[in-house]
Design a protein around this motif. Sequence first.
Motif, PDB file in Angstrom:
ATOM      1  N   MET A 111       4.344  -6.828  14.723  1.00 24.48           N
ATOM      2  CA  MET A 111       4.951  -5.507  14.761  1.00 24.48           C
ATOM      3  C   MET A 111       3.913  -4.464  15.127  1.00 24.48           C
ATOM      4  N   GLY A 112       4.343  -3.433  15.871  1.00 22.23           N
ATOM      5  CA  GLY A 112       3.464  -2.324  16.213  1.00 22.23           C
ATOM      6  C   GLY A 112       3.456  -1.277  15.120  1.00 22.23           C
ATOM      7  N   SER A 113       2.557  -0.308  15.242  1.00 22.70           N
ATOM      8  CA  SER A 113       2.381   0.701  14.207  1.00 22.70           C
ATOM      9  C   SER A 113       3.563   1.648  14.085  1.00 22.70           C
ATOM     10  N   SER A 114       4.378   1.780  15.123  1.00 24.21           N
ATOM     11  CA  SER A 114       5.540   2.645  15.028  1.00 24.21           C
ATOM     12  C   SER A 114       6.595   2.046  14.101  1.00 24.21           C
ATOM     13  N   ALA A 115       6.661   0.729  14.049  1.00 25.04           N
ATOM     14  CA  ALA A 115       7.650   0.057  13.201  1.00 25.04           C
ATOM     15  C   ALA A 115       7.336   0.269  11.720  1.00 25.04           C
ATOM     16  N   VAL A 116       6.096   0.157  11.353  1.00 26.17           N
ATOM     17  CA  VAL A 116       5.657   0.392   9.981  1.00 26.17           C
ATOM     18  C   VAL A 116       4.381   1.218  10.066  1.00 26.17           C
ATOM     19  N   ASN A 117       4.450   2.466   9.641  1.00 25.85           N
ATOM     20  CA  ASN A 117       3.331   3.386   9.761  1.00 25.85           C
ATOM     21  C   ASN A 117       2.049   2.793   9.176  1.00 25.85           C
ATOM     22  N   ARG A 118       0.984   2.858   9.937  1.00 28.57           N
ATOM     23  CA  ARG A 118      -0.365   2.444   9.549  1.00 28.57           C
ATOM     24  C   ARG A 118      -0.559   0.940   9.443  1.00 28.57           C
ATOM     25  N   MET A 119       0.411   0.153   9.837  1.00 32.41           N
ATOM     26  CA  MET A 119       0.321  -1.292   9.651  1.00 32.41           C
ATOM     27  C   MET A 119      -0.609  -1.969  10.660  1.00 32.41           C
ATOM     28  N   GLN A 120      -1.352  -2.965  10.161  1.00 26.42           N
ATOM     29  CA  GLN A 120      -2.065  -3.900  11.030  1.00 26.42           C
ATOM     30  C   GLN A 120      -1.260  -5.189  11.008  1.00 26.42           C
ATOM     31  N   SER A 121      -0.906  -5.686  12.172  1.00 24.01           N
ATOM     32  CA  SER A 121      -0.136  -6.919  12.257  1.00 24.01           C
ATOM     33  C   SER A 121      -1.108  -8.100  12.318  1.00 24.01           C
ATOM     34  N   ASN A 122      -0.957  -9.034  11.389  1.00 23.12           N
ATOM     35  CA  ASN A 122      -1.805 -10.222  11.313  1.00 23.12           C
ATOM     36  C   ASN A 122      -1.157 -11.294  12.199  1.00 23.12           C
ATOM     37  N   VAL A 123      -1.707 -11.520  13.381  1.00 23.67           N
ATOM     38  CA  VAL A 123      -1.127 -12.469  14.330  1.00 23.67           C
ATOM     39  C   VAL A 123      -1.965 -13.745  14.326  1.00 23.67           C
ATOM     40  N   GLN A 124      -1.311 -14.866  13.976  1.00 21.55           N
ATOM     41  CA  GLN A 124      -1.951 -16.184  13.948  1.00 21.55           C
ATOM     42  C   GLN A 124      -1.563 -16.946  15.201  1.00 21.55           C
ATOM     43  N   MET A 125      -2.533 -17.509  15.888  1.00 21.79           N
ATOM     44  CA  MET A 125      -2.258 -18.305  17.086  1.00 21.79           C
ATOM     45  C   MET A 125      -2.936 -19.660  16.933  1.00 21.79           C
ATOM     46  N   THR A 126      -2.161 -20.733  17.135  1.00 20.73           N
ATOM     47  CA  THR A 126      -2.675 -22.102  17.048  1.00 20.73           C
ATOM     48  C   THR A 126      -2.186 -22.861  18.266  1.00 20.73           C
TER      49      THR A 126
END
Length: 183
Positions: A111-126
């Motif tokens: 999710m981007g910051s507009s969806a949830v104010n101030r959020m960092q999205s933890n993206v896991q890639m395997t």
Amino acid sequence: MAITINGNGTVTGLTALPKSAMASGSVLQVIQTYRTSQFSESVASGNYSAAVMTAAITPTSSSNKILVLCTVHISTGSGTNGAQARIARDGTAIGIADADGSRTRATGAGMGSSAVNRMQSNVQMTFLDSPSSTSALSYTAHIKPGFSGTQDVYLNREGGGHSTDGSNVGLSASSLTLMEIAS
């Protein structure tokens, strides 16, 4: 030489097992890049950032695989609801979604910051890569905002408008790990 176990548990007569003798599925080598610094870039729609992390590995056999494990902490400018990330090997994206129209293909998304104010999205890639090579390989991680224009994307910090110094503003760290797996 004979293998001997003496009375106090010491073993003698063993030498290191060569990588070529390791069982299928064994981890032969591990390389990790850990990024603790922040990153930001203004990215146009459909494009990815410059590499936010790079790690290189040289497989010992062309039949071996490379297990790629990557965690990125993405935030975006205030007008973006989504964020995407991808892995590339020597400049070519790997482990990405199937093509569907003009949509941008990614290895992972959040999710981007507009969806949830101030959020960092933890993206896991395997991704278990089969490079069929014994040459040095360079793996890179890239990030982008999900936006139809030009927008800022950030790594390891909160989104647009939240770069002030304060105990309520979060920073994080990202990693890229490569493991050579015996075939």
